[in-house]
Design a protein around this motif. Sequence first.
Motif, PDB file in Angstrom:
ATOM      1  N   LEU A 183      -4.365   1.510  11.198  1.00 41.68           N
ATOM      2  CA  LEU A 183      -5.677   1.218  10.618  1.00 41.68           C
ATOM      3  C   LEU A 183      -5.755  -0.204  10.066  1.00 41.68           C
ATOM      4  O   LEU A 183      -6.813  -0.827  10.099  1.00 41.68           O
ATOM      5  N   HIS A 184      -4.658  -0.719   9.545  1.00 39.73           N
ATOM      6  CA  HIS A 184      -4.630  -2.095   9.046  1.00 39.73           C
ATOM      7  C   HIS A 184      -4.774  -3.101  10.184  1.00 39.73           C
ATOM      8  O   HIS A 184      -5.484  -4.083  10.070  1.00 39.73           O
TER       9      HIS A 184
ATOM     10  N   GLY B 140       0.821  -1.211   0.000  1.00 39.77           N
ATOM     11  CA  GLY B 140       0.000   0.000   0.000  1.00 39.77           C
ATOM     12  C   GLY B 140       0.848   1.251   0.000  1.00 39.77           C
ATOM     13  O   GLY B 140       2.069   1.194   0.108  1.00 39.77           O
ATOM     14  N   LYS B 141       0.169   2.385  -0.096  1.00 41.85           N
ATOM     15  CA  LYS B 141       0.836   3.680   0.001  1.00 41.85           C
ATOM     16  C   LYS B 141      -0.004   4.543   0.921  1.00 41.85           C
ATOM     17  O   LYS B 141      -1.197   4.309   1.099  1.00 41.85           O
ATOM     18  N   SER B 142       0.630   5.534   1.522  1.00 38.80           N
ATOM     19  CA  SER B 142      -0.079   6.381   2.474  1.00 38.80           C
ATOM     20  C   SER B 142       0.641   7.715   2.633  1.00 38.80           C
ATOM     21  O   SER B 142       1.838   7.810   2.393  1.00 38.80           O
TER      22      SER B 142
ATOM     23  N   ASN C 293       0.719   8.881   5.640  1.00 40.59           N
ATOM     24  CA  ASN C 293       1.174   8.735   7.015  1.00 40.59           C
ATOM     25  C   ASN C 293       1.336   7.243   7.322  1.00 40.59           C
ATOM     26  O   ASN C 293       0.345   6.562   7.617  1.00 40.59           O
TER      27      ASN C 293
ATOM     28  N   LYS D  55      -0.039   5.987  10.852  1.00 42.51           N
ATOM     29  CA  LYS D  55      -1.501   5.939  10.952  1.00 42.51           C
ATOM     30  C   LYS D  55      -2.069   4.798  10.110  1.00 42.51           C
ATOM     31  O   LYS D  55      -2.952   4.059  10.552  1.00 42.51           O
ATOM     32  N   ARG D  56      -1.538   4.630   8.905  1.00 40.24           N
ATOM     33  CA  ARG D  56      -2.063   3.588   8.003  1.00 40.24           C
ATOM     34  C   ARG D  56      -1.794   2.200   8.577  1.00 40.24           C
ATOM     35  O   ARG D  56      -2.639   1.314   8.498  1.00 40.24           O
TER      36      ARG D  56
ATOM     37  N   SER E 249      -9.848   0.543   5.175  1.00 39.76           N
ATOM     38  CA  SER E 249      -8.405   0.571   5.367  1.00 39.76           C
ATOM     39  C   SER E 249      -7.857  -0.595   6.186  1.00 39.76           C
ATOM     40  O   SER E 249      -6.776  -0.501   6.729  1.00 39.76           O
ATOM     41  N   CYS E 250      -8.590  -1.690   6.278  1.00 36.97           N
ATOM     42  CA  CYS E 250      -8.115  -2.811   7.102  1.00 36.97           C
ATOM     43  C   CYS E 250      -7.864  -4.054   6.243  1.00 36.97           C
ATOM     44  O   CYS E 250      -8.172  -5.168   6.650  1.00 36.97           O
TER      45      CYS E 250
END
Length: 175
Positions: free
Chosen positions: A87-88, A76-78, A80, A83-84, A113-114
């Motif tokens: 959320l996962h 993935g990309k984010s 932050n 934070k990401r 986002s999980c």
Amino acid sequence: MHNAASIRPVAQIFRGQAIDLPEEPGVYAFWWLSPKAELMAGNRNIVLKGPKEQPVDVEYRDWWPANLQYPCLYIGKSTNIKKRFSLHIKRGSPGRLHEAHPLNIKAKPCTTSCQLRFGVEHIFPDEQNPLDVIFQSVGFSFNTDFPENAIAERFFEEDRLVGIWRPWFNVDSER
């Protein structure tokens, strides 16, 4: 991002309530660190929504490149990373968040986002504490070094790594 020195077990990223990751934009990966046979023995079939909402059967296979030390689960990309990551994992939500469907139909994710948490729960439908599996068997790596044209470069890097590392939880169907 794919060598052993850059991959940290998820359990080692948490420091009490704190998460030892940068709050910077980047690209990240989740990895299966336990024996591959454990992953391959899980539920590797999933039914996704395809064109016109028609069901499409997908089988997760041992299709990772031989040069990877561990199977890649998700890319993935984010904006932050810290934070990401949180959320996962959804560490504050014990137990299962997604009920296993008897026909392997992909459950509606509890959030957008999980993907990692959902994927682990799908692969191990009888596991009542998926956080234990994540803490014992999943690793994490990231790259925040995108000094020029960062938005575009992160976009292309995520797509490139999905294509090369073939992570199970990035598979979706055309619509």
